[in-house]
Design a protein around this motif. Structure first.
Motif, mmCIF file in Angstrom:
data_model
loop_
_atom_site.group_PDB
_atom_site.id
_atom_site.type_symbol
_atom_site.label_atom_id
_atom_site.label_comp_id
_atom_site.label_asym_id
_atom_site.label_seq_id
_atom_site.Cartn_x
_atom_site.Cartn_y
_atom_site.Cartn_z
ATOM 1 N N SER A 124 89.363 35.304 -42.881
ATOM 2 C CA SER A 124 88.192 34.436 -42.755
ATOM 3 C C SER A 124 87.355 34.531 -44.017
ATOM 4 N N THR B 133 98.936 31.116 -36.685
ATOM 5 C CA THR B 133 98.629 30.386 -35.458
ATOM 6 C C THR B 133 98.310 28.951 -35.860
ATOM 7 N N GLU B 134 98.072 28.101 -34.887
ATOM 8 C CA GLU B 134 97.697 26.722 -35.212
ATOM 9 C C GLU B 134 96.376 26.693 -35.977
ATOM 10 N N GLU B 135 95.450 27.553 -35.560
ATOM 11 C CA GLU B 135 94.138 27.621 -36.216
ATOM 12 C C GLU B 135 94.209 28.295 -37.581
ATOM 13 N N LYS B 136 95.048 29.323 -37.675
ATOM 14 C CA LYS B 136 95.210 30.066 -38.923
ATOM 15 C C LYS B 136 96.699 30.182 -39.221
#
Length: 157
Positions: free
Chosen positions: A71, A104-107
């Motif tokens: 992040s 992941t889809e988000e990361k």
């Protein structure tokens, strides 16, 4: 590029440090490839685990729990912490998912955050690199070196 960075560091008598997660020391290795860098680079950190980010760099447990290791918030805390821990003038850090697993889809795999701290200002860049693990790591190093060079040049006018 690393020669240009070391020349700038030497010219302006700046000390640099690195804190790396997904690049695992490759940024430091690129700088150390330049003869004479020892006057500008004394130490770097490989903080692959969250525990190491907290213990060595002072990244807050709350930041890691809320935003994750990958992040902008964590990258910025790593940059501040590395600069402080090393007593350096400038820091460059990497945190990301080199892949091929772990995304992941988000990361997704290939997501990398780079932060550079200089003159108490932090510049953070988000990248999504394509390719295999080695390609992501090498692209991260190139982008990190570019960020350092641009940060120094912009600061000195």
């Amino acid at each position: 590029m690393e020669q240009e960075i070391v020349d700038l560091l030497m010219k302006y008598r700046l000390k640099i440090t690195t804190a790396e997660s997904c690049t695992g020391g490759l940024i430091a290795a690129a700088l150390v490839n330049v003869p004479g860098v020892s006057g500008q680079f004394e130490e770097g950190y490989i903080t692959y685990s969250n525990e190491a980010k907290e213990r060595l760099l002072g990244v807050s447990h709350e930041t890691l729990a809320r935003y994750g290791a990958v992040s902008s918030q964590t990258a910025e805390e790593m940059a501040r912490g590395a600069k402080r821990a090393a007593g350096a003038d400038i820091s460059i850090v990497s945190t990301g998912i080199a892949g091929p697993d772990g995304g992941t889809e988000e990361k997704p795999a290939g997501l990398v955050y780079l932060s550079c701290c200089y003159n108490n200002r932090i510049k953070t860049k988000r990248h999504l690199f394509a390719g295999d693990r080695q390609a992501v790591r090498q692209a991260s190093v190139c982008a990190a070196l570019t960020l350092v060079k641009n940060t120094i040049e912009e600061s000195i006018g």
